[in-house]
Motif scaffolding. Sequence first.
Motif, short mmCIF file in Angstrom:
data_model
loop_
_atom_site.label_atom_id
_atom_site.label_comp_id
_atom_site.label_asym_id
_atom_site.label_seq_id
_atom_site.Cartn_x
_atom_site.Cartn_y
_atom_site.Cartn_z
N ALA A 33 0.82 -1.20 0.00
CA ALA A 33 0.00 0.00 0.00
C ALA A 33 0.86 1.26 0.00
O ALA A 33 0.52 2.26 -0.65
CB ALA A 33 -0.93 0.00 1.21
N SER A 76 2.04 1.92 -3.41
CA SER A 76 0.93 2.35 -4.26
C SER A 76 0.42 3.74 -3.89
O SER A 76 -0.43 4.28 -4.60
CB SER A 76 -0.23 1.35 -4.15
N ALA A 116 -5.29 -0.77 4.60
CA ALA A 116 -4.73 -1.97 3.95
C ALA A 116 -4.44 -3.05 4.99
O ALA A 116 -4.67 -4.24 4.74
CB ALA A 116 -3.45 -1.59 3.20
N THR A 162 -7.80 -4.61 6.06
CA THR A 162 -8.35 -5.44 4.99
C THR A 162 -7.63 -6.77 4.90
O THR A 162 -8.26 -7.83 4.77
CB THR A 162 -8.26 -4.69 3.64
N MET A 204 -15.40 -5.16 -0.37
CA MET A 204 -14.34 -5.68 -1.23
C MET A 204 -14.91 -6.66 -2.24
O MET A 204 -15.78 -7.48 -1.89
CB MET A 204 -13.26 -6.38 -0.39
N ALA A 230 -11.26 -10.48 -4.86
CA ALA A 230 -10.15 -9.90 -4.10
C ALA A 230 -10.03 -10.57 -2.73
O ALA A 230 -8.93 -10.70 -2.18
CB ALA A 230 -10.33 -8.41 -3.94
N THR A 263 -2.33 -7.89 -1.85
CA THR A 263 -2.45 -6.76 -2.77
C THR A 263 -2.23 -5.40 -2.11
O THR A 263 -1.84 -4.45 -2.78
CB THR A 263 -3.83 -6.75 -3.44
N GLN A 303 -4.64 -3.65 -1.16
CA GLN A 303 -5.80 -2.85 -1.58
C GLN A 303 -6.83 -2.73 -0.47
O GLN A 303 -6.88 -3.54 0.45
CB GLN A 303 -6.43 -3.48 -2.83
N TYR A 304 -7.69 -1.73 -0.60
CA TYR A 304 -8.77 -1.49 0.35
C TYR A 304 -9.82 -0.65 -0.35
O TYR A 304 -9.57 -0.09 -1.43
CB TYR A 304 -8.26 -0.77 1.60
N THR A 305 -11.01 -0.56 0.23
CA THR A 305 -12.08 0.21 -0.39
C THR A 305 -12.18 1.61 0.23
O THR A 305 -11.67 1.86 1.33
CB THR A 305 -13.44 -0.49 -0.23
#
Length: 376
Positions: free
Chosen positions: A271, A274, A303, A306, A327, A331, A338, A340-342
């Motif tokens: 994260a 990114s 992140a 998640t 999510m 995923a 990843t 990633q998170y929302t």
Amino acid sequence: FYAATDTVLNALRREFPGILIQFEDFSTDHAFGLLERWRNKTLCFNDDIQGTGCVILGGFISAVEQAGIPARDQRILFVGAGSGGVGVAKQLVDYFVVEHGMSEDDAKAMFWLVDSRGLITANRDGSLAHHKVCFARHDNGDTQCATLEDAIEYVRPTALIGLSTVYKAFNERILTRMNELNPIARPIVFPLSNPETKAECTFEEAMRCTGNRVLFASGTAFPDYTVPETGEVKVPGQGNNMYVFPAIGLGATLCKPERITDTMIFAVAKALASSLNEQERARGELYPRIERLRNVAAGLAAAFITQAVREGLVQEPHWVDIVKSTMPEEAMSQTAVTGQYTRRVLGEVKTLMWSPASSVEQYIVEAVATVNADDV
């Protein structure tokens, strides 16, 4: 030592159930043992091992993307093999294993470590400290490198990472040679020791000795560098734990995982890499600007949460419901980490980080009332 720390930690857990413990500045002799002793018993992490590894991995991912050489072809030389150095090396090994599908043995083969006695090999004179054994080279034959200069010539590294606390260990000869050994790909140089009086080199020295080509991150803050020929201002990356340990602490405090895993730390590093915006990427920077630190930290905490939900270790059902409902199903089911998170998870983290509550029940009520349901 362990009897004493067991007494203290057990007392803390008894008086403060659910406490998050951050180990900081323990000696190398004890840091790894203390973490391994407690990481599966209570909510804890070691900032020197895991925090340093996390923030450097984030910068390293950004550097590899810009270096002009495939990640699998990197040859990484560490100078310094204490808890910080070995901790960072282990995080980078995890990156190659998880992200690039390499075996652990193949990933470790990309790493060479140098300590005060030279290159760490399995057959050099004397015994090795336990934490160094996993990175001892077995493929060196009769070759032993007593100095960093010798190791540079033997390894021919693409990346040079310093956690030695030896001032100016990356001298002009070393930096110039790194540039010569990497005429096409950009050399990666991370002098991570701090404060400045222990830094392996400065940003200006690294820029000047590499023809302004270096991909640089340091443990201490250095001033910007103006390229004399063009007047272009270059900003050094600072691989400081300040990017990650508040986010790890916040994420763990909010979602109460049973334990903090290496993959949760890895998700935070992903994260962080990114989190660079378009302007920062265009300038070739490796870390987000310090002015954005609070917002970046919120994303890293999101992140962490998640990933903790994905691993089934979260004890606060509130977070499980939010993550699983926002999510994408694919995923949640994939094994890759990843980072990633929302937007909904991020929005809730931001609400709670600015609105401390006296109880879990209170912060859940306040979060539900204040977070925009459209931020999904």
